[in-house]
Design a protein around this motif. Structure first.
Motif, PDB file in Angstrom:
ATOM      1  N   MET A   8      -8.254  -9.307  14.699  1.00 20.29           N
ATOM      2  CA  MET A   8      -9.067  -8.656  13.686  1.00 20.29           C
ATOM      3  C   MET A   8      -8.825  -9.276  12.308  1.00 20.29           C
ATOM      4  SD  MET A   8      -9.471  -4.657  13.005  1.00 20.29           S
ATOM      5  CE  MET A   8     -10.702  -4.096  11.893  1.00 20.29           C
ATOM      6  N   ASN A   9      -7.615  -9.715  12.019  1.00 19.63           N
ATOM      7  CA  ASN A   9      -7.300 -10.452  10.787  1.00 19.63           C
ATOM      8  C   ASN A   9      -7.697  -9.734   9.502  1.00 19.63           C
ATOM      9  OD1 ASN A   9      -6.202 -12.526  12.296  1.00 19.63           O
ATOM     10  ND2 ASN A   9      -8.145 -13.571  12.454  1.00 19.63           N
ATOM     11  N   LYS A  10      -7.450  -8.458   9.435  1.00 14.57           N
ATOM     12  CA  LYS A  10      -7.835  -7.721   8.227  1.00 14.57           C
ATOM     13  C   LYS A  10      -6.911  -8.003   7.042  1.00 14.57           C
ATOM     14  CE  LYS A  10      -5.446  -3.378   9.135  1.00 14.57           C
ATOM     15  NZ  LYS A  10      -5.598  -1.953   9.331  1.00 14.57           N
ATOM     16  N   ARG A  11      -5.719  -8.550   7.278  1.00 17.22           N
ATOM     17  CA  ARG A  11      -4.758  -8.797   6.193  1.00 17.22           C
ATOM     18  C   ARG A  11      -4.598 -10.273   5.837  1.00 17.22           C
ATOM     19  NH1 ARG A  11      -3.946  -3.998   4.004  1.00 17.22           N
ATOM     20  NH2 ARG A  11      -3.238  -2.387   5.405  1.00 17.22           N
ATOM     21  N   VAL A  12      -5.178 -11.172   6.614  1.00 15.89           N
ATOM     22  CA  VAL A  12      -5.005 -12.604   6.363  1.00 15.89           C
ATOM     23  C   VAL A  12      -5.467 -12.952   4.945  1.00 15.89           C
ATOM     24  CG1 VAL A  12      -5.797 -14.919   7.016  1.00 15.89           C
ATOM     25  CG2 VAL A  12      -5.134 -13.280   8.777  1.00 15.89           C
ATOM     26  N   GLY A  13      -4.592 -13.667   4.235  1.00 13.42           N
ATOM     27  CA  GLY A  13      -4.883 -14.070   2.869  1.00 13.42           C
ATOM     28  C   GLY A  13      -4.345 -13.121   1.817  1.00 13.42           C
ATOM     29  N   GLN A  14      -4.004 -11.908   2.222  1.00 10.26           N
ATOM     30  CA  GLN A  14      -3.465 -10.945   1.265  1.00 10.26           C
ATOM     31  C   GLN A  14      -2.008 -11.280   0.941  1.00 10.26           C
ATOM     32  OE1 GLN A  14      -4.035  -6.966   2.794  1.00 10.26           O
ATOM     33  NE2 GLN A  14      -6.261  -7.155   2.754  1.00 10.26           N
ATOM     34  N   ILE A  15      -1.522 -10.722  -0.146  1.00  9.41           N
ATOM     35  CA  ILE A  15      -0.119 -10.817  -0.523  1.00  9.41           C
ATOM     36  C   ILE A  15       0.564  -9.526  -0.089  1.00  9.41           C
ATOM     37  CG2 ILE A  15       1.507 -11.012  -2.446  1.00  9.41           C
ATOM     38  CD1 ILE A  15      -0.125 -13.576  -1.876  1.00  9.41           C
ATOM     39  N   ALA A  16       1.654  -9.661   0.659  1.00  9.73           N
ATOM     40  CA  ALA A  16       2.443  -8.510   1.090  1.00  9.73           C
ATOM     41  C   ALA A  16       3.694  -8.437   0.218  1.00  9.73           C
ATOM     42  CB  ALA A  16       2.834  -8.644   2.556  1.00  9.73           C
ATOM     43  N   VAL A  17       3.867  -7.316  -0.453  1.00  9.62           N
ATOM     44  CA  VAL A  17       5.066  -7.083  -1.241  1.00  9.62           C
ATOM     45  C   VAL A  17       5.922  -6.123  -0.418  1.00  9.62           C
ATOM     46  CG1 VAL A  17       6.019  -6.215  -3.400  1.00  9.62           C
ATOM     47  CG2 VAL A  17       3.842  -7.470  -3.402  1.00  9.62           C
ATOM     48  N   ILE A  18       7.040  -6.631   0.073  1.00 10.38           N
ATOM     49  CA  ILE A  18       7.906  -5.890   0.991  1.00 10.38           C
ATOM     50  C   ILE A  18       9.123  -5.405   0.210  1.00 10.38           C
ATOM     51  CG2 ILE A  18       9.190  -6.010   3.154  1.00 10.38           C
ATOM     52  CD1 ILE A  18       7.351  -8.609   3.670  1.00 10.38           C
ATOM     53  N   PHE A  19       9.263  -4.111   0.129  1.00 12.51           N
ATOM     54  CA  PHE A  19      10.342  -3.483  -0.634  1.00 12.51           C
ATOM     55  C   PHE A  19      11.282  -2.793   0.345  1.00 12.51           C
ATOM     56  CE2 PHE A  19      11.809   0.309  -3.117  1.00 12.51           C
ATOM     57  CZ  PHE A  19      12.565  -0.376  -4.062  1.00 12.51           C
ATOM     58  N   LEU A  20      12.475  -3.337   0.495  1.00  8.80           N
ATOM     59  CA  LEU A  20      13.494  -2.765   1.367  1.00  8.80           C
ATOM     60  C   LEU A  20      14.529  -2.106   0.467  1.00  8.80           C
ATOM     61  CD1 LEU A  20      13.214  -6.086   2.687  1.00  8.80           C
ATOM     62  CD2 LEU A  20      13.523  -4.438   4.511  1.00  8.80           C
ATOM     63  N   SER A  21      14.808  -0.839   0.686  1.00  9.83           N
ATOM     64  CA  SER A  21      15.714  -0.133  -0.216  1.00  9.83           C
ATOM     65  C   SER A  21      16.674   0.754   0.559  1.00  9.83           C
ATOM     66  CB  SER A  21      14.918   0.725  -1.205  1.00  9.83           C
ATOM     67  OG  SER A  21      14.192   1.732  -0.515  1.00  9.83           O
ATOM     68  N   VAL A  22      17.832   0.947  -0.046  1.00 11.44           N
ATOM     69  CA  VAL A  22      18.805   1.910   0.453  1.00 11.44           C
ATOM     70  C   VAL A  22      18.981   2.946  -0.641  1.00 11.44           C
ATOM     71  CG1 VAL A  22      21.165   2.285   1.238  1.00 11.44           C
ATOM     72  CG2 VAL A  22      19.968   0.174   1.858  1.00 11.44           C
ATOM     73  N   ARG A  23      18.687   4.178  -0.314  1.00 11.30           N
ATOM     74  CA  ARG A  23      18.812   5.266  -1.292  1.00 11.30           C
ATOM     75  C   ARG A  23      20.259   5.676  -1.441  1.00 11.30           C
ATOM     76  NH1 ARG A  23      14.486   9.091  -0.873  1.00 11.30           N
ATOM     77  NH2 ARG A  23      15.924  10.516  -1.869  1.00 11.30           N
ATOM     78  N   VAL A  24      20.590   6.216  -2.603  1.00 15.38           N
ATOM     79  CA  VAL A  24      21.926   6.778  -2.804  1.00 15.38           C
ATOM     80  C   VAL A  24      22.093   7.964  -1.871  1.00 15.38           C
ATOM     81  CG1 VAL A  24      22.153   5.976  -5.184  1.00 15.38           C
ATOM     82  CG2 VAL A  24      21.168   8.226  -4.728  1.00 15.38           C
ATOM     83  N   ASP A  25      23.334   8.314  -1.595  1.00 16.28           N
ATOM     84  CA  ASP A  25      23.626   9.373  -0.642  1.00 16.28           C
ATOM     85  C   ASP A  25      23.197  10.743  -1.150  1.00 16.28           C
ATOM     86  OD1 ASP A  25      24.527  10.223   1.812  1.00 16.28           O
ATOM     87  OD2 ASP A  25      26.616  10.366   1.201  1.00 16.28           O
ATOM     88  N   GLN A  26      23.287  10.951  -2.461  1.00 19.63           N
ATOM     89  CA  GLN A  26      22.924  12.237  -3.049  1.00 19.63           C
ATOM     90  C   GLN A  26      22.186  11.991  -4.351  1.00 19.63           C
ATOM     91  OE1 GLN A  26      26.514  14.493  -3.533  1.00 19.63           O
ATOM     92  NE2 GLN A  26      26.892  14.640  -1.351  1.00 19.63           N
ATOM     93  N   GLY A  27      21.565  13.031  -4.872  1.00 20.71           N
ATOM     94  CA  GLY A  27      20.934  12.928  -6.179  1.00 20.71           C
ATOM     95  C   GLY A  27      19.523  12.392  -6.137  1.00 20.71           C
TER      96      GLY A  27
END
Length: 106
Positions: free
Chosen positions: A1-20
């Motif tokens: 289907m190629n609906k995303r080809v050519g787009q820019i993917a911004v991949i955000f990988l995060s680790v949240r703090v344990d509390q707060g």
């Protein structure tokens, strides 16, 4: 289907703090709404596990619109708040989509 080809993917990988996490959900929802109004926005997907690891991928029409999102003042303020209050660490990966496909059980 190629609906995303050519787009820019911004991949955000995060680790949240344990509390707060006060205010995190509200800020995340506000950023989702703000991103959706940006020119060049093509969608977003996000998930977070019990281990505090989260992955958010936003899709943009091109590099210029991805950079405009990065430079948005409200988004910048949310990033600053994240560094100060909500994240233990994060990594950002920007990639051009060269191939994609889908599968769905019938």
């Amino acid at each position: 289907m190629n609906k995303r080809v050519g787009q820019i993917a911004v991949i955000f990988l995060s680790v949240r703090v344990d509390q707060g996490a006060d205010g995190y959900a509200e800020a995340a929802e506000a950023m989702d709404r703000l991103a959706a109004r940006q020119p060049g926005y093509c969608g977003m997907e996000s998930a977070r596990g019990a281990d505090r690891l989260g992955i958010t991928v936003s899709y943009w029409a091109d590099e210029a619109t991805a950079k405009a999102w990065r430079d948005n003042p409200e988004h910048r303020a949310a990033r600053d708040a994240g560094r100060a209050r909500w994240y233990e660490s994060y990594e950002l990966v920007v990639a051009k989509v060269t191939r994609d496909y889908e599968w769905q059980r019938a």
